[in-house]
Design an enzyme around this catalytic site. Structure first.
Site, PDB file in Angstrom:
ATOM      1  N   GLY A  48       0.813  -1.227   0.000  1.00 28.59           N
ATOM      2  CA  GLY A  48       0.000   0.000   0.000  1.00 28.59           C
ATOM      3  C   GLY A  48       0.840   1.267   0.000  1.00 28.59           C
ATOM      4  O   GLY A  48       0.553   2.222  -0.741  1.00 28.59           O
ATOM      5  N   ARG A 340      10.283 -23.820   2.545  1.00 26.61           N
ATOM      6  CA  ARG A 340       9.655 -23.853   3.871  1.00 26.61           C
ATOM      7  C   ARG A 340       8.700 -25.025   4.072  1.00 26.61           C
ATOM      8  O   ARG A 340       8.665 -25.624   5.147  1.00 26.61           O
ATOM      9  CB  ARG A 340       8.884 -22.547   4.085  1.00 26.61           C
ATOM     10  CG  ARG A 340       9.823 -21.394   4.168  1.00 26.61           C
ATOM     11  CD  ARG A 340       9.111 -20.078   4.195  1.00 26.61           C
ATOM     12  NE  ARG A 340      10.130 -19.037   4.270  1.00 26.61           N
ATOM     13  CZ  ARG A 340       9.869 -17.753   4.270  1.00 26.61           C
ATOM     14  NH1 ARG A 340       8.630 -17.329   4.178  1.00 26.61           N
ATOM     15  NH2 ARG A 340      10.851 -16.885   4.347  1.00 26.61           N
TER      16      ARG A 340
HETATM   17  C1  LIG Z   1       7.845 -12.048  11.119  1.00 25.71           C
HETATM   18  C2  LIG Z   1       7.778 -11.958   9.632  1.00 25.71           C
HETATM   19  C3  LIG Z   1       8.938 -11.848   8.891  1.00 25.71           C
HETATM   20  C4  LIG Z   1       8.894 -11.772   7.494  1.00 25.71           C
HETATM   21  N1  LIG Z   1      10.052 -11.659   6.784  1.00 25.71           N
HETATM   22  C5  LIG Z   1       9.995 -11.576   5.436  1.00 25.71           C
HETATM   23  C6  LIG Z   1      11.182 -11.417   4.680  1.00 25.71           C
HETATM   24  O1  LIG Z   1      12.286 -11.361   5.210  1.00 25.71           O
HETATM   25  N2  LIG Z   1      11.080 -11.344   3.325  1.00 25.71           N
HETATM   26  C7  LIG Z   1       9.876 -11.398   2.683  1.00 25.71           C
HETATM   27  O2  LIG Z   1       9.830 -11.312   1.456  1.00 25.71           O
HETATM   28  N3  LIG Z   1       8.726 -11.512   3.396  1.00 25.71           N
HETATM   29  C8  LIG Z   1       8.758 -11.594   4.745  1.00 25.71           C
HETATM   30  N4  LIG Z   1       7.585 -11.721   5.451  1.00 25.71           N
HETATM   31  C9  LIG Z   1       6.307 -11.591   4.751  1.00 25.71           C
HETATM   32  C10 LIG Z   1       6.034 -10.113   4.461  1.00 25.71           C
HETATM   33  O3  LIG Z   1       6.460  -9.330   5.544  1.00 25.71           O
HETATM   34  C11 LIG Z   1       4.552  -9.812   4.213  1.00 25.71           C
HETATM   35  O4  LIG Z   1       4.007 -10.733   3.329  1.00 25.71           O
HETATM   36  C12 LIG Z   1       4.400  -8.420   3.616  1.00 25.71           C
HETATM   37  O5  LIG Z   1       5.062  -7.472   4.405  1.00 25.71           O
HETATM   38  C13 LIG Z   1       2.943  -8.048   3.455  1.00 25.71           C
HETATM   39  O6  LIG Z   1       2.881  -6.719   3.006  1.00 25.71           O
HETATM   40  P1  LIG Z   1       1.496  -6.063   2.588  1.00 25.71           P
HETATM   41  O7  LIG Z   1       1.806  -4.674   2.174  1.00 25.71           O
HETATM   42  O8  LIG Z   1       0.820  -6.936   1.607  1.00 25.71           O
HETATM   43  O9  LIG Z   1       0.601  -6.088   3.909  1.00 25.71           O
HETATM   44  P2  LIG Z   1       0.884  -5.667   5.436  1.00 25.71           P
HETATM   45  O10 LIG Z   1       2.267  -5.231   5.681  1.00 25.71           O
HETATM   46  O11 LIG Z   1       0.336  -6.785   6.251  1.00 25.71           O
HETATM   47  O12 LIG Z   1       0.007  -4.386   5.623  1.00 25.71           O
HETATM   48  C14 LIG Z   1      -1.388  -4.442   5.717  1.00 25.71           C
HETATM   49  C15 LIG Z   1      -1.895  -3.046   5.907  1.00 25.71           C
HETATM   50  O13 LIG Z   1      -3.304  -3.050   5.771  1.00 25.71           O
HETATM   51  C16 LIG Z   1      -3.896  -2.347   6.858  1.00 25.71           C
HETATM   52  N5  LIG Z   1      -5.232  -2.921   7.020  1.00 25.71           N
HETATM   53  C17 LIG Z   1      -5.583  -4.224   7.104  1.00 25.71           C
HETATM   54  N6  LIG Z   1      -6.916  -4.324   7.156  1.00 25.71           N
HETATM   55  C18 LIG Z   1      -7.417  -3.075   7.113  1.00 25.71           C
HETATM   56  C19 LIG Z   1      -8.718  -2.530   7.140  1.00 25.71           C
HETATM   57  N7  LIG Z   1      -9.796  -3.313   7.183  1.00 25.71           N
HETATM   58  N8  LIG Z   1      -8.856  -1.187   7.114  1.00 25.71           N
HETATM   59  C20 LIG Z   1      -7.751  -0.364   7.049  1.00 25.71           C
HETATM   60  N9  LIG Z   1      -6.498  -0.836   6.997  1.00 25.71           N
HETATM   61  C21 LIG Z   1      -6.340  -2.170   7.034  1.00 25.71           C
HETATM   62  C22 LIG Z   1      -2.950  -2.555   8.003  1.00 25.71           C
HETATM   63  O14 LIG Z   1      -3.127  -1.567   8.991  1.00 25.71           O
HETATM   64  C23 LIG Z   1      -1.619  -2.423   7.266  1.00 25.71           C
HETATM   65  O15 LIG Z   1      -1.307  -1.062   7.103  1.00 25.71           O
HETATM   66  C24 LIG Z   1       7.635 -11.815   6.838  1.00 25.71           C
HETATM   67  C25 LIG Z   1       6.466 -11.936   7.584  1.00 25.71           C
HETATM   68  C26 LIG Z   1       6.541 -12.027   8.963  1.00 25.71           C
HETATM   69  C27 LIG Z   1       5.271 -12.219   9.721  1.00 25.71           C
END
Ligand SMILES: Cc1cc2nc3c(=O)[nH]c(=O)nc-3n(C[C@H](O)[C@H](O)[C@H](O)COP(=O)(O)OP(=O)(O)OC[C@H]3O[C@@H](n4cnc5c(N)ncnc54)[C@H](O)[C@@H]3O)c2cc1C
Length: 649
Positions: A48, A340
């Site tokens: 986002g 994994r």
């Molecule tokens: C501990 C950990 C370590 C990781 N390490 C790695 C790594 O080293 N390399 C890698 O490639 N991946 C890694 N991952 C996976 C990766 O971090 C995530 O898949 C990725 O960051 C997801 O990004 P995103 O932008 O899709 O969502 P997110 O970062 O989950 O963001 C979701 C956003 O949506 C908002 N949101 C959700 N629902 C609503 C709603 N209804 N209304 C308003 N806002 C909402 C939240 O507030 C947040 O801002 C890791 C995951 C974890 C848990």
């Protein structure tokens, strides 16, 4: 014949030309017209934040929403190990084709070929973009960016910033976002949770959100809506995800007509700190990067297992010849760096056979003794120092002295909203990016590929493809939030909240969520079978009933009320859990993270059924209490040879 409701819009022509071809055919919106267009982006993680910053910079009017008090506290900040890119900095013959091949193979041939190729193609640009923003990637002595290896790959293509890669990448994206906020092209709404999607004449036109501080239910209109709301791993209650991660926005879209793809593909990560009691609400990941140098083992002798469990000996006292480095033994070609799903199942197999360590018998060792000897304390500290510190703080055991104990846990969801090549869902004007969509990882995601996908979607794909849709919209007036569709959606949200407060039962939201987690882990977890999955569907139904009879949501709507937030999300987790079980039941094959016990080889490896299941399962909502309808997007591999995954030789 292709399902008429699932048109992937993948361009014709050679794989390597598809993205260039699509980009050249996408209609462009002129700068004057961009100023007239509004886009809602929900979510401020890497997906986002990068999308909103890019769209703002391009001149669109963007509104961005998140649950946390600041956009930079999104779950992405937790990412540790790294981000992949085909730069070939290690001179180990890496290339776009190799990254493409590894990702399709790693996903067990259940992802869309053209999307994965594009991901590999844009990967190098992501690193350039982030370096330009000042992201402090680790560097070699000579100044080049450093790389390390991740699972399922035989080269080194993972860029990293110690064990804080997500944090540094998000700070980069957040800085770009802030620039746009200051310029007025992006308006930020922290502490606002989307509670419904508004559809007008079949197109996404806005959202209903709750102001989490005041409880006010607010309406927001736009010409298009982008969901970047992350994954649904918290359906299992215990996971490595942030506490606020949830699947509600995706479910709201599903109920309004967006298809949900491959919900059963959930990733179980092999290296998490084991569960240590019933009062826990969160599991901690130990990054996959640790498997570069750490060696995984269990004792060969059951007497040693028993002595360890009774604390009569320390792991370091077990001699080399009595240790079973089972990944190195079973998968010599990849050793500790198998993907994994493979590493998780192998740990479960050893624990089920009675060789698990820890008092519960549900743990294996991740040992750095050899690495410390080989590389020296300082080098290991440089690579993994913060992870070692985190482990010691949580367990009171120093990985410098004794091996870490680890066990698989829910970590990531490959399933998500179905999207076409342009990342548009089955609802026109509604896009899904990052972990919220199903797009690139098939049955299993390779390490360091989620950050790559989120930033590819946000910086380099969506900002172009959304223009194609918006190029028809600039003459349309601003969306009228007084329209009856907004009225109805707002009313439905208010009724849902009132219904929750009206239950006035005795059970806390968490205690019911924990029960859902037990059902999911038991029957829809690392090993699944027909009887268990059917049972899960029945048990989730019963638990949903219990929730609506007996949950207690304290306080009021008109205040900061996290119990209410959790209750609203749990209502959706029931539906996701059920959909996951239904999808897992339908997919009578073992593939990636989805292991059907009925479908395994004599050696306990997964057995795919390409003849019957080489498709994306996309589910269409048919109404409350009704079974969803399954649609299939056939997967064709024209540029890659389909083989059985082999990490042995
Ligand atoms: C501990 C950990 C370590 C990781 N390490 C790695 C790594 O080293 N390399 C890698 O490639 N991946 C890694 N991952 C996976 C990766 O971090 C995530 O898949 C990725 O960051 C997801 O990004 P995103 O932008 O899709 O969502 P997110 O970062 O989950 O963001 C979701 C956003 O949506 C908002 N949101 C959700 N629902 C609503 C709603 N209804 N209304 C308003 N806002 C909402 C939240 O507030 C947040 O801002 C890791 C995951 C974890 C848990």
């Amino acid at each position: 014949m292709a399902d008429p409701k699932l048109i992937s819009n993948v361009p014709e022509g050679p794989l390597k030309d598809k993205w260039s071809k699509r980009k050249s055919s996408i209609r462009v919106v002129s700068p004057n017209n961009k100023r007239k267009l509004e886009i809602i982006v929900v979510g401020t993680g890497l997906g986002g934040a990068s999308a909103a910053a890019s769209l703002g910079e391009m001149g669109y009017n963007v509104k961005i929403f998140c649950i946390s008090d600041s956009p930079r506290r999104a779950h992405s900040i937790a990412a540790q190990g790294g981000i992949n890119a085909a730069k070939n900095y290690q001179n180990d013959n890496d290339s776009v084709s190799r990254l493409f091949f590894d990702t399709v193979k790693g996903g067990d041939y259940r992802s869309r070929e053209a999307n994965v190729y594009r991901l590999a193609e844009v990967s190098a640009a992501i690193i350039d973009q982030c370096v330009a923003q000042g992201v402090p990637f680790a560097r070699e002595y000579g100044g080049y960016l450093a790389n390390r290896s991740f699972g399922g790959v035989q080269g080194s293509r993972t860029f990293y910033a110690r064990g804080q890669t997500g944090q540094q990448l998000l700070l980069g994206a957040y800085a770009s976002l802030n620039k746009e906020i200051a310029a007025g092209t992006v308006k930020s709404y922290p502490r606002h949770e989307m509670l419904d999607l508004v559809i007008i004449n079949g197109e996404a036109k806005g959202i209903i959100a709750r102001n989490l501080v005041t409880g006010e239910i607010e309406r927001f209109g736009a010409h298009a809506v982008v969901l970047a709301t992350g994954g649904y791993g918290n359906t299992y209650f215990l996971s490595t995800n942030a506490m606020n991660s949830n699947g509600s926005a995706a479910m709201q879209a599903y109920r309004k007509g967006a298809f949900f793809a491959n919900p059963c593909f959930a990733q179980i990560h092999p290296t998490c700190i084991p569960v240590h009691g019933d009062q826990q609400c969160k599991l901690t990941l130990m990054s996959e990067s640790l498997r570069n140098d750490g060696r995984i083992w269990v004792p060969k002798k059951k007497e040693d297992v028993m002595k360890l469990r009774k604390h009569e000996i320390k792991p370091s006292q077990i001699p080399e010849e009595d240790r079973d480095y089972y990944l190195e033994r079973r998968y010599p070609a990849f050793g500790n760096l198998v993907p994994r799903d493979v590493a998780s199942r192998a740990a479960k197999e050893r624990c089920d056979a009675g060789f698990g360590v820890n008092e519960t018998g549900l743990a294996v060792f991740l040992d750095f003794a050899d690495a410390i000897k080989r590389l020296g304390h300082q080098r290991v500290e440089e690579r993994y120092g913060n992870l070692f510190q985190m482990y010691e703080k949580i367990t009171s055991t120093s990985p410098w002295e004794e091996p870490m104990m680890i066990y698989p846990a829910i970590h990531y969801t490959m399933g998500g909203l179905w999207v076409d090549y342009d990342l548009q869902t089955t609802i026109p004007g509604l896009y899904a990016i990052g972990e919220a969509n199903f797009s690139d990882h098939g049955g299993n995601r390779l390490g360091a590929s989620a950050l790559m996908q989120g930033l590819a979607d946000g910086y380099f794909i969506l900002p172009y493809t959304i223009g194609n849709y918006l190029s028809h919209k600039f003459s349309e007036p601003k969306t009228d939030t007084n329209a009856p569709e907004f009225e109805e959606a707002e009313k439905a949200v208010k009724e849902r909240i009132a219904k929750l407060f009206a239950v006035k039962g005795t059970e806390t939201v968490d205690s019911i969520h924990k029960k859902l987690g037990h059902i999911m882990w038991e029957y829809v977890g690392m090993a699944r079978n027909e009887a268990g999955l059917k049972k899960a569907i029945v048990e989730i139904g019963k638990l949903r009933e219990e929730f609506w009879k007996n949950v207690r949501v304290p306080g009021t709507n008109e205040e900061f009320n996290q119990e209410l937030e959790k209750a609203l999300r749990l209502v959706d987790f029931f539906d996701i859990g059920e959909l996951m079980a239904r999808d897992a039941l339908n997919r009578r094959e073992s593939c990636g993270g989805h292991f059907r016990e009925e479908m395994q080889t004599e050696e306990g490896e997964t057995k795919r059924d390409d003849e019957n299941f080489m498709y994306v399962a996309a589910w269409e909502y048919k109404g409350e209490g009704k079974e969803p309808e399954l649609h299939k997007e056939e997967l064709k591999y024209e540029n890659i040879k389909i083989v059985t995954r082999n990490y042995k030789d």
